[in-house]
Design a protein around this motif. Structure first.
Motif, PDB file in Angstrom:
ATOM      1  N   UNK A 189       0.847  -1.188   0.000  1.00  0.00           N
ATOM      2  CA  UNK A 189       0.000   0.000   0.000  1.00  0.00           C
ATOM      3  C   UNK A 189       0.884   1.240   0.000  1.00  0.00           C
ATOM      4  N   UNK A 190       0.275   2.369  -0.295  1.00  0.00           N
ATOM      5  CA  UNK A 190       1.017   3.627  -0.287  1.00  0.00           C
ATOM      6  C   UNK A 190       0.028   4.772  -0.104  1.00  0.00           C
ATOM      7  N   UNK A 191       0.478   5.829   0.586  1.00  0.00           N
ATOM      8  CA  UNK A 191      -0.311   7.042   0.775  1.00  0.00           C
ATOM      9  C   UNK A 191       0.334   8.171  -0.011  1.00  0.00           C
ATOM     10  N   UNK A 192      -0.509   8.958  -0.675  1.00  0.00           N
ATOM     11  CA  UNK A 192      -0.031  10.052  -1.529  1.00  0.00           C
ATOM     12  C   UNK A 192      -0.845  11.301  -1.221  1.00  0.00           C
ATOM     13  N   UNK A 193      -0.167  12.423  -1.027  1.00  0.00           N
ATOM     14  CA  UNK A 193      -0.835  13.721  -0.904  1.00  0.00           C
ATOM     15  C   UNK A 193      -0.621  14.520  -2.189  1.00  0.00           C
ATOM     16  N   UNK A 194      -1.664  15.244  -2.584  1.00  0.00           N
ATOM     17  CA  UNK A 194      -1.588  16.086  -3.784  1.00  0.00           C
ATOM     18  C   UNK A 194      -2.003  17.502  -3.389  1.00  0.00           C
ATOM     19  N   UNK A 195      -1.085  18.451  -3.603  1.00  0.00           N
ATOM     20  CA  UNK A 195      -1.341  19.862  -3.285  1.00  0.00           C
ATOM     21  C   UNK A 195      -0.958  20.691  -4.503  1.00  0.00           C
ATOM     22  N   UNK A 238      -8.293   5.010  -3.343  1.00  0.00           N
ATOM     23  CA  UNK A 238      -9.298   5.842  -2.698  1.00  0.00           C
ATOM     24  C   UNK A 238      -8.762   7.263  -2.596  1.00  0.00           C
ATOM     25  N   UNK A 239      -9.561   8.220  -3.055  1.00  0.00           N
ATOM     26  CA  UNK A 239      -9.182   9.629  -3.033  1.00  0.00           C
ATOM     27  C   UNK A 239     -10.049  10.337  -1.994  1.00  0.00           C
ATOM     28  N   UNK A 240      -9.386  10.977  -1.026  1.00  0.00           N
ATOM     29  CA  UNK A 240     -10.076  11.727   0.028  1.00  0.00           C
ATOM     30  C   UNK A 240      -9.858  13.221  -0.226  1.00  0.00           C
ATOM     31  N   UNK A 278     -10.486  24.793  10.324  1.00  0.00           N
ATOM     32  CA  UNK A 278     -11.762  24.086  10.195  1.00  0.00           C
ATOM     33  C   UNK A 278     -11.697  23.235   8.924  1.00  0.00           C
ATOM     34  N   UNK A 279     -11.476  21.932   9.090  1.00  0.00           N
ATOM     35  CA  UNK A 279     -11.279  21.067   7.931  1.00  0.00           C
ATOM     36  C   UNK A 279     -12.186  19.847   8.016  1.00  0.00           C
ATOM     37  N   UNK A 280     -12.416  19.212   6.852  1.00  0.00           N
ATOM     38  CA  UNK A 280     -13.350  18.095   6.753  1.00  0.00           C
ATOM     39  C   UNK A 280     -13.214  17.439   5.385  1.00  0.00           C
ATOM     40  N   UNK A 281     -13.944  16.358   5.170  1.00  0.00           N
ATOM     41  CA  UNK A 281     -14.066  15.754   3.840  1.00  0.00           C
ATOM     42  C   UNK A 281     -15.027  16.590   3.009  1.00  0.00           C
ATOM     43  N   UNK A 282     -14.620  16.964   1.821  1.00  0.00           N
ATOM     44  CA  UNK A 282     -15.501  17.750   0.957  1.00  0.00           C
ATOM     45  C   UNK A 282     -16.671  16.904   0.462  1.00  0.00           C
ATOM     46  N   UNK A 283     -16.389  15.664   0.095  1.00  0.00           N
ATOM     47  CA  UNK A 283     -17.405  14.723  -0.353  1.00  0.00           C
ATOM     48  C   UNK A 283     -16.953  13.326   0.055  1.00  0.00           C
ATOM     49  N   UNK A 284     -17.827  12.338  -0.023  1.00  0.00           N
ATOM     50  CA  UNK A 284     -17.424  10.981   0.360  1.00  0.00           C
ATOM     51  C   UNK A 284     -16.220  10.514  -0.450  1.00  0.00           C
ATOM     52  N   UNK A 285     -15.404   9.645   0.106  1.00  0.00           N
ATOM     53  CA  UNK A 285     -14.211   9.165  -0.610  1.00  0.00           C
ATOM     54  C   UNK A 285     -14.558   8.625  -1.991  1.00  0.00           C
ATOM     55  N   UNK A 286     -13.694   8.923  -2.946  1.00  0.00           N
ATOM     56  CA  UNK A 286     -13.865   8.450  -4.321  1.00  0.00           C
ATOM     57  C   UNK A 286     -13.068   7.158  -4.445  1.00  0.00           C
ATOM     58  N   UNK A 287     -13.761   6.057  -4.637  1.00  0.00           N
ATOM     59  CA  UNK A 287     -13.125   4.742  -4.648  1.00  0.00           C
ATOM     60  C   UNK A 287     -13.037   4.227  -6.080  1.00  0.00           C
ATOM     61  N   UNK A 288     -11.826   3.895  -6.514  1.00  0.00           N
ATOM     62  CA  UNK A 288     -11.580   3.349  -7.847  1.00  0.00           C
ATOM     63  C   UNK A 288     -11.085   1.921  -7.656  1.00  0.00           C
TER      64      UNK A 288
END
Length: 629
Positions: free
Chosen positions: A71-77, A585-587, A616-626
């Protein structure tokens, strides 16, 4: 981090400050003119003849052995390096493990089959996600600094905030998260000179370390996923060396059916919809068709899938879902999520201008028409369109946010006063007790004189300045949708010219109609002061009204109507996870309000920032699962 002088936390860029407008325009002109003649990507290819890709599908142990990553975790900014508050807030969250709840006002679209999804939504709102790990990789999606990419701006607006956000080193170097970056147009304004110094020389930026050798890259991920970051330069151009790089990697290293996460610097699918004759989407699809999905020219000998396309450039979050026929001859379809996540730190772009459907993206190539199942629809936007419309009203107090612009317009009025005075073009009969009737008479006489052949010969400066003001505001007009908006720009320019003439008349009126007992020097100071502030405020409010109407009703001036108030809140970034099963999965992480007060602690080696407040942070929408397939 050593620092010879105290670090000053940068404020959001004031895009209507004359010096910034001039320097940015000059750099854009120079880079746009010479980039094709001195393209550093050719030099990058020469310095990396082995077409290096980066293998993060395996984990290197201290003894040199490798094990497969499951597995791997990736951040995109994307779009970082503007104001300190927004940039540091995003960077500090990216450096942490997060557990996120779904934003409270998220509403699932009505569907009779959505009962199960509604339960999932309710659970996410109440309980949130499990802990999401900070990325093993950090992908920067373009425009790492604003307004121009000089060394000091990179240091103050990008490097120091990111270094301070993740300043606790890992126990071993091979556990450090890796930072990759693709350039945006602002990174290209110096021809990538400082971009390459920062990102291609194996530097530490806090706990992150850079690894890439070019301004584009291919990263091998677990479960036959690949992440491609492409450099589209200033005009959506992908050079031949870059094409050869991806062609070689695809042919020699990627098995058929691999999934590609494609990172580009522009949301070309949006620009295709809102701009006339836009070519960026055509070039993007051409690249996809040849090197990823279609093998159109039989260069690769195999085909791949696109799992998601990520971009920035527009400083908000939006997602379109694109469904196309798979490249076999059956009825199987494939989804590509077109995600804009440009909320890394720059001013917030409005979202109410986003088209609901992308019905213009099928006009270029036959394969686009034949494969597309339906027009991509806007699935989510952050901030919401209703919120975006409300924020557009901030343009109506334009002078409050853009004092330097107002100062320029006030000074311009004084220049007109001076030219009219030295040319002896003062009709004292116009100064009658009725101020406005006198102004109308004065304006008529002035315009008549401007158009008279004799006056043009002997006093051309006033005509030249008037034409320059009018032309400037006409050329400022956003005509991407239609040339007819030049008429709207002409009206805008004439109103500004009227405001300047009104200020000129006010100066003369105050001077000639003030009481005779007032000292001439005092009358002079009163008249020029009144003229200056009248022009500054009138022109400031006119610009704000123009931007408000343009953005709110016509959906034009996307950049100008948003940058005018440089809103630092409503930021976002993506956290992605490829799990043990190979599912992606994209959060989408949203930040409604960034922290605006930081306590700065500066030592000889490091700068740290703390605050009593939390963003003040949160999930914008439910996780996008591919799903892996």
């Amino acid at each position: 981090m050593s620092s010879q002088k105290k670090y000053i936390q940068p404020k959001m860029v004031n895009w209507y400050q004359p010096s910034i407008l001039a320097s940015t325009a000059l750099r854009a002109l120079i880079s746009g003119t010479f980039a094709n003649y001195a393209d550093k990507r050719e030099l990058e290819a020469a310095l990396d003849p082995n077409n290096t890709f980066y293998d993060h599908s395996v984990k290197k142990k201290p003894d040199g052995k490798q094990t497969k990553n499951k597995e791997i975790w990736i951040d995109y900014i994307s779009d970082t390096g503007d104001g300190f508050n927004s940039t540091y807030t995003v960077a500090s969250l990216a450096a942490k493990n997060l557990s996120l709840k779904l934003q409270p006002d998220y509403e699932l679209k009505f569907d009779k089959k959505n009962k199960q999804k509604q339960k999932e939504v309710d659970t996410l709102k109440q309980e949130g996600t499990s802990e999401l790990q900070s990325g093993n990789l950090l992908i920067l999606g373009g425009d790492q600094v604003y307004p121009t990419p000089n060394g000091d701006e990179y240091k103050n607006r990008f490097k120091i905030p990111f270094s301070a956000a993740h300043n606790v080193p890992a126990t071993t170097e091979n556990e450090r998260p890796i930072m990759f970056a693709i350039p945006g147009n602002h990174d290209w304004y110096d021809g990538l000179t400082n971009f390459m110094k920062l990102f291609s020389q194996k530097r530490w930026i806090g706990n992150w370390i850079t690894e890439q050798k070019r301004s584009y890259f291919a990263i091998k991920l677990p479960h036959d996923y690949w992440l491609w970051g492409i450099d589209i330069q200033l005009n959506a151009d992908i050079d031949q060396q870059q094409k050869h790089y991806f062609e070689t990697i695809a042919k020699e290293n990627m098995p058929a059916g691999s999934k590609v996460i494609l990172c580009t610097a522009e949301p070309s699918w949006v620009y295709k919809q809102v701009k006339d004759n836009d070519e960026t989407y055509k070039r993007l699809k051409y690249f996809e068709q040849i090197y990823i999905t279609g093998d159109a020219y039989k260069k690769i000998g195999k085909k791949f899938k696109i799992a998601a396309t990520l971009t920035g450039d527009l400083h908000h979050y939006s997602r379109y879902s694109e469904e196309r026929l798979a490249h076999n001859n059956g009825d199987e379809t494939e989804f590509n999520h077109l995600i804009t996540a440009g909320g890394g730190g720059a001013f917030m772009h409005s979202t109410h201008m986003l088209p609901k459907s992308l019905d213009k993206i099928t006009e270029d190539y036959e394969f686009m028409r034949s494969k597309l199942q339906s027009f991509p629809k806007l699935e989510m936007a952050f901030p919401k369109k209703e919120t975006s419309r409300k924020l557009m009203f901030l343009n109506l107090i334009f002078p409050w946010f853009n004092k330097f612009f107002c100062f320029l317009m006030g000074s311009l009025a004084l220049l007109f006063v001076w030219n009219i005075t030295v040319s002896n073009h003062i009709d004292t009969s116009a100064f009658v007790p009725s101020f406005f009737s006198g102004f109308c008479s004065h304006s008529f006489n002035l315009f008549s004189s401007l158009l008279s052949f004799k006056y043009i010969i002997y006093h051309p400066m006033l005509l030249f300045m008037s034409a320059l003001v009018l032309a400037g505001f006409i050329l400022f007009t956003d005509i991407d949708r239609t040339k007819w908006f030049y008429l709207w720009g002409f009206i805008h320019g004439m109103l500004h010219l009227w405001a300047i003439f009104f200020s000129v008349y006010l100066a003369q009126y105050l001077y000639y109609c003030c009481g005779t007992n007032i000292d001439p020097t005092c009358k002079f100071l009163i008249s020029i002061t009144g003229s200056f502030f009248a022009s500054a405020l009138l022109n400031g409010f006119l610009m704000g009204i123009y931007l408000f109407i343009s953005g709110y009703f016509f959906s034009i001036h996307i950049n100008e109507a948003s940058s005018s108030f440089s809103y630092q809140h409503y930021k976002n970034f993506l956290r992605m996870h490829i799990d043990n099963n190979g599912d992606l999965t994209i959060y989408p992480v949203g930040i409604k309000r960034v922290v605006t007060k930081w306590t700065q602690n500066e030592t000889e080696r490091n700068i740290t920032f703390t605050s009593d407040n939390d963003p003040e942070y949160f999930l914008i929408e439910p996780p996008i699962i591919i799903k892996n397939s």
